[in-house]
Design a protein around this motif. Structure first.
Motif, mmCIF file in Angstrom:
data_model
loop_
_atom_site.group_PDB
_atom_site.id
_atom_site.type_symbol
_atom_site.label_atom_id
_atom_site.label_comp_id
_atom_site.label_asym_id
_atom_site.label_seq_id
_atom_site.Cartn_x
_atom_site.Cartn_y
_atom_site.Cartn_z
ATOM 1 N N PHE A 98 -35.145 -32.833 -67.572
ATOM 2 C CA PHE A 98 -34.715 -32.544 -68.941
ATOM 3 C C PHE A 98 -34.443 -33.832 -69.716
ATOM 4 O O PHE A 98 -34.691 -33.897 -70.927
ATOM 5 N N THR A 99 -33.923 -34.858 -69.032
ATOM 6 C CA THR A 99 -33.748 -36.152 -69.674
ATOM 7 C C THR A 99 -35.082 -36.634 -70.241
ATOM 8 O O THR A 99 -35.143 -37.156 -71.371
ATOM 9 N N GLY A 100 -36.136 -36.461 -69.460
ATOM 10 C CA GLY A 100 -37.455 -36.870 -69.917
ATOM 11 C C GLY A 100 -37.920 -36.104 -71.131
ATOM 12 O O GLY A 100 -38.395 -36.697 -72.127
ATOM 13 N N PHE A 101 -37.779 -34.783 -71.095
ATOM 14 C CA PHE A 101 -38.211 -33.963 -72.237
ATOM 15 C C PHE A 101 -37.442 -34.341 -73.504
ATOM 16 O O PHE A 101 -38.022 -34.520 -74.576
ATOM 17 N N LEU A 102 -36.119 -34.465 -73.366
ATOM 18 C CA LEU A 102 -35.307 -34.810 -74.541
ATOM 19 C C LEU A 102 -35.550 -36.254 -74.969
ATOM 20 O O LEU A 102 -35.458 -36.578 -76.158
ATOM 21 N N GLY A 103 -35.872 -37.125 -74.008
ATOM 22 C CA GLY A 103 -36.211 -38.494 -74.355
ATOM 23 C C GLY A 103 -37.471 -38.562 -75.199
ATOM 24 O O GLY A 103 -37.551 -39.341 -76.159
ATOM 25 N N LEU A 104 -38.462 -37.750 -74.865
ATOM 26 C CA LEU A 104 -39.690 -37.705 -75.663
ATOM 27 C C LEU A 104 -39.419 -37.170 -77.061
ATOM 28 O O LEU A 104 -39.922 -37.701 -78.056
ATOM 29 N N ALA A 105 -38.594 -36.102 -77.128
ATOM 30 C CA ALA A 105 -38.234 -35.562 -78.440
ATOM 31 C C ALA A 105 -37.462 -36.594 -79.253
ATOM 32 O O ALA A 105 -37.682 -36.756 -80.465
ATOM 33 N N GLY A 106 -36.561 -37.309 -78.586
ATOM 34 C CA GLY A 106 -35.784 -38.327 -79.276
ATOM 35 C C GLY A 106 -36.627 -39.487 -79.747
ATOM 36 O O GLY A 106 -36.409 -40.035 -80.844
ATOM 37 N N ALA A 107 -37.601 -39.892 -78.922
ATOM 38 C CA ALA A 107 -38.492 -40.987 -79.312
ATOM 39 C C ALA A 107 -39.325 -40.595 -80.532
ATOM 40 O O ALA A 107 -39.504 -41.392 -81.456
ATOM 41 N N ALA A 108 -39.816 -39.357 -80.528
ATOM 42 C CA ALA A 108 -40.598 -38.883 -81.669
ATOM 43 C C ALA A 108 -39.750 -38.864 -82.933
ATOM 44 O O ALA A 108 -40.203 -39.265 -84.021
ATOM 45 N N THR A 109 -38.511 -38.412 -82.792
ATOM 46 C CA THR A 109 -37.606 -38.379 -83.943
ATOM 47 C C THR A 109 -37.289 -39.782 -84.436
ATOM 48 O O THR A 109 -37.233 -40.042 -85.645
ATOM 49 N N ALA A 110 -37.094 -40.705 -83.484
ATOM 50 C CA ALA A 110 -36.774 -42.078 -83.859
ATOM 51 C C ALA A 110 -37.924 -42.723 -84.623
ATOM 52 O O ALA A 110 -37.715 -43.433 -85.614
ATOM 53 N N VAL A 111 -39.150 -42.479 -84.172
ATOM 54 C CA VAL A 111 -40.320 -43.052 -84.844
ATOM 55 C C VAL A 111 -40.510 -42.426 -86.220
ATOM 56 O O VAL A 111 -40.826 -43.107 -87.202
ATOM 57 N N ALA A 112 -40.278 -41.100 -86.307
ATOM 58 C CA ALA A 112 -40.524 -40.395 -87.562
ATOM 59 C C ALA A 112 -39.450 -40.644 -88.607
ATOM 60 O O ALA A 112 -39.744 -40.765 -89.805
ATOM 61 N N SER A 113 -38.186 -40.711 -88.171
ATOM 62 C CA SER A 113 -37.091 -40.767 -89.144
ATOM 63 C C SER A 113 -36.177 -41.982 -88.994
ATOM 64 O O SER A 113 -35.342 -42.238 -89.864
ATOM 65 N N GLY A 114 -36.303 -42.677 -87.876
ATOM 66 C CA GLY A 114 -35.400 -43.794 -87.629
ATOM 67 C C GLY A 114 -34.086 -43.397 -86.995
ATOM 68 O O GLY A 114 -33.255 -44.246 -86.675
ATOM 69 N N SER A 115 -33.866 -42.105 -86.789
ATOM 70 C CA SER A 115 -32.622 -41.624 -86.187
ATOM 71 C C SER A 115 -32.737 -41.599 -84.668
ATOM 72 O O SER A 115 -33.708 -41.058 -84.121
ATOM 73 N N THR A 116 -31.747 -42.167 -84.001
ATOM 74 C CA THR A 116 -31.710 -42.156 -82.535
ATOM 75 C C THR A 116 -30.670 -41.170 -82.009
ATOM 76 O O THR A 116 -30.230 -41.270 -80.873
ATOM 77 N N LEU A 117 -30.285 -40.215 -82.823
ATOM 78 C CA LEU A 117 -29.215 -39.279 -82.468
ATOM 79 C C LEU A 117 -29.548 -38.478 -81.217
ATOM 80 O O LEU A 117 -28.706 -38.318 -80.327
ATOM 81 N N ILE A 118 -30.777 -37.972 -81.107
ATOM 82 C CA ILE A 118 -31.155 -37.186 -79.930
ATOM 83 C C ILE A 118 -31.162 -38.072 -78.685
ATOM 84 O O ILE A 118 -30.691 -37.667 -77.614
ATOM 85 N N LEU A 119 -31.697 -39.284 -78.821
ATOM 86 C CA LEU A 119 -31.720 -40.202 -77.684
ATOM 87 C C LEU A 119 -30.303 -40.554 -77.222
ATOM 88 O O LEU A 119 -29.985 -40.477 -76.036
ATOM 89 N N ASP A 120 -29.448 -40.891 -78.162
ATOM 90 C CA ASP A 120 -28.115 -41.380 -77.817
ATOM 91 C C ASP A 120 -27.161 -40.278 -77.395
ATOM 92 O O ASP A 120 -26.343 -40.480 -76.479
ATOM 93 N N SER A 121 -27.243 -39.120 -78.038
ATOM 94 C CA SER A 121 -26.233 -38.081 -77.841
ATOM 95 C C SER A 121 -26.649 -36.963 -76.898
ATOM 96 O O SER A 121 -25.792 -36.237 -76.404
ATOM 97 N N VAL A 122 -27.952 -36.817 -76.660
ATOM 98 C CA VAL A 122 -28.407 -35.719 -75.801
ATOM 99 C C VAL A 122 -29.143 -36.253 -74.574
ATOM 100 O O VAL A 122 -28.680 -36.110 -73.444
ATOM 101 N N ALA A 123 -30.288 -36.903 -74.801
ATOM 102 C CA ALA A 123 -31.092 -37.387 -73.669
ATOM 103 C C ALA A 123 -30.318 -38.371 -72.802
ATOM 104 O O ALA A 123 -30.349 -38.290 -71.568
ATOM 105 N N PHE A 124 -29.618 -39.309 -73.435
ATOM 106 C CA PHE A 124 -28.856 -40.313 -72.702
ATOM 107 C C PHE A 124 -27.362 -40.218 -73.004
ATOM 108 O O PHE A 124 -26.615 -41.171 -72.790
ATOM 109 N N GLY A 125 -26.949 -39.062 -73.478
ATOM 110 C CA GLY A 125 -25.542 -38.787 -73.727
ATOM 111 C C GLY A 125 -24.959 -37.931 -72.620
ATOM 112 O O GLY A 125 -25.508 -37.851 -71.515
ATOM 113 N N PRO A 126 -23.870 -37.226 -72.888
ATOM 114 C CA PRO A 126 -23.189 -36.462 -71.841
ATOM 115 C C PRO A 126 -23.936 -35.218 -71.376
ATOM 116 O O PRO A 126 -23.576 -34.652 -70.343
ATOM 117 N N PHE A 127 -24.959 -34.786 -72.118
ATOM 118 C CA PHE A 127 -25.686 -33.588 -71.691
ATOM 119 C C PHE A 127 -26.641 -33.912 -70.543
ATOM 120 O O PHE A 127 -26.526 -33.370 -69.444
#
Length: 313
Positions: A27-56
């Motif tokens: 799941f870290t991998g799946f959310l990491g991919l979603a977070g990377a896509a979001t970071a490239v598209a919008s500049g936001s690292t919220l999914i990467l920081d708070s979900v993929a590599f956060g407490p979830f």
């Protein structure tokens, strides 16, 4: 560090134990991919920081919790099986338990048996509250220690990997009986590697790392290869002989971004894949808890890249 974060980390550790450490890492991998896509598209690292590599799904929380819970469950299972074996001797059983010894009941619980070194198994099957509590406590400890490593001490290293290594070693000494480097049979070589095998690994490590380095530099995301490799572990659940590669891709990602060179990324990825082979045999073979080979490899080479080389470039 807030109490809400601690609550979240407890939940992440429990969930990692419930579904299994490796499953949480996928799941870290799946959310990491979603977070990377979001970071490239919008500049936001919220999914990467708070979900993929956060407490979830952060490996320092969910995976650490899953590893510790598996170690605890494995120790309990071992005791249960030892009791079952002991009860096969009716004289001893009658001496200790009287006439009410029930060997069949203990054997009937074998479906709850857990190998403490196997972190792919969801521990839901144990139905043991203590297993979940161990996962939750280690999840809290993981988020606290990673915070110390990264924000207070500011160690120039992949602090998530360092945290995973730290608690894997703690788990081994608290719940394991095989020692840090395992108990090898006398007739088995600890490092049975051939030149052909090492060359095979060197080729795919170099090639994958060059690709990861190019992609990481292009997107400006150092963990894109890591997320792809983590996601790919889902194929292990289909019984396939499938490579574990996230240590290679993460080391390559660190090298690519820190050193701005896909060639150096390829070189360090080659180093990582060979290192991983030796680390796996040294710390995670013939053992009864899990010490993560990729985390050790990432921690070591990330320190070389970020702490030793990058400051001088």
């Amino acid at each position: 560090m807030s109490f809400v974060m601690i609550l979240a980390a407890f939940g992440g550790g429990v969930f990692g134990a419930l579904i299994g450490g490796t499953t949480s890492f996928v799941f870290t991998g799946f959310l990491g991919l979603a977070g990377a896509a979001t970071a490239v598209a919008s500049g936001s690292t919220l999914i990467l920081d708070s979900v993929a590599f956060g407490p979830f799904f952060g490996p320092h929380v969910a995976f650490v919790g899953g590893v510790a819970a598996a170690g605890y469950a494995g120790r309990i299972s071992k005791k249960r099986l030892e009791n079952a074996e002991f009860l096969t001797n009716p004289v001893n059983a009658k001496t200790v338990l009287g006439d009410h010894s029930d060997k069949d009941k203990i054997f009937a619980e074998d479906d709850r048996h857990v190998d403490g070194a196997d972190v792919t198994v969801p521990l839901f099957k144990t139905t043991d509250p203590m297993v979940l509590l161990v996962g939750g406590v280690f999840g809290i400890l993981g988020v606290l220690v990673e915070y110390v490593f990264s924000s207070i001490w500011e160690i120039p290293i992949d602090t998530v990997a360092l945290t995973v290594v730290t608690f894997a070693i703690i788990t081994r000494y608290v719940f394991g009986t095989s020692g840090l480097t395992g108990i090898f049979p006398k007739n088995e070589k600890r490092f049975p590697f051939t030149g052909k095998m090492l060359l095979f690994n060197a080729i795919w490590g170099f090639a994958l790392s060059g690709l990861v380095g190019y992609t990481a530099i292009t997107l400006g995301v150092d963990n894109i290869g890591f997320s792809i490799s983590a996601t790919s572990l889902i194929f292990l659940y289909f019984g396939l002989k499938f490579p574990v590669s996230h240590h290679v891709s993460m080391v390559a990602g660190h090298a690519a971004i820190a050193l701005s060179s896909p060639w150096l990324a390829a070189l360090f990825g080659l180093f990582a894949v060979i290192t991983g082979e030796y680390v796996q045999r040294l710390f995670n073979t013939h053992v009864d808890t899990h010490v993560d080979m990729p985390a050790i490899t990432i921690a070591f080479w990330s320190f070389i890249i970020l702490g030793v080389i990058a400051p001088f470039i």
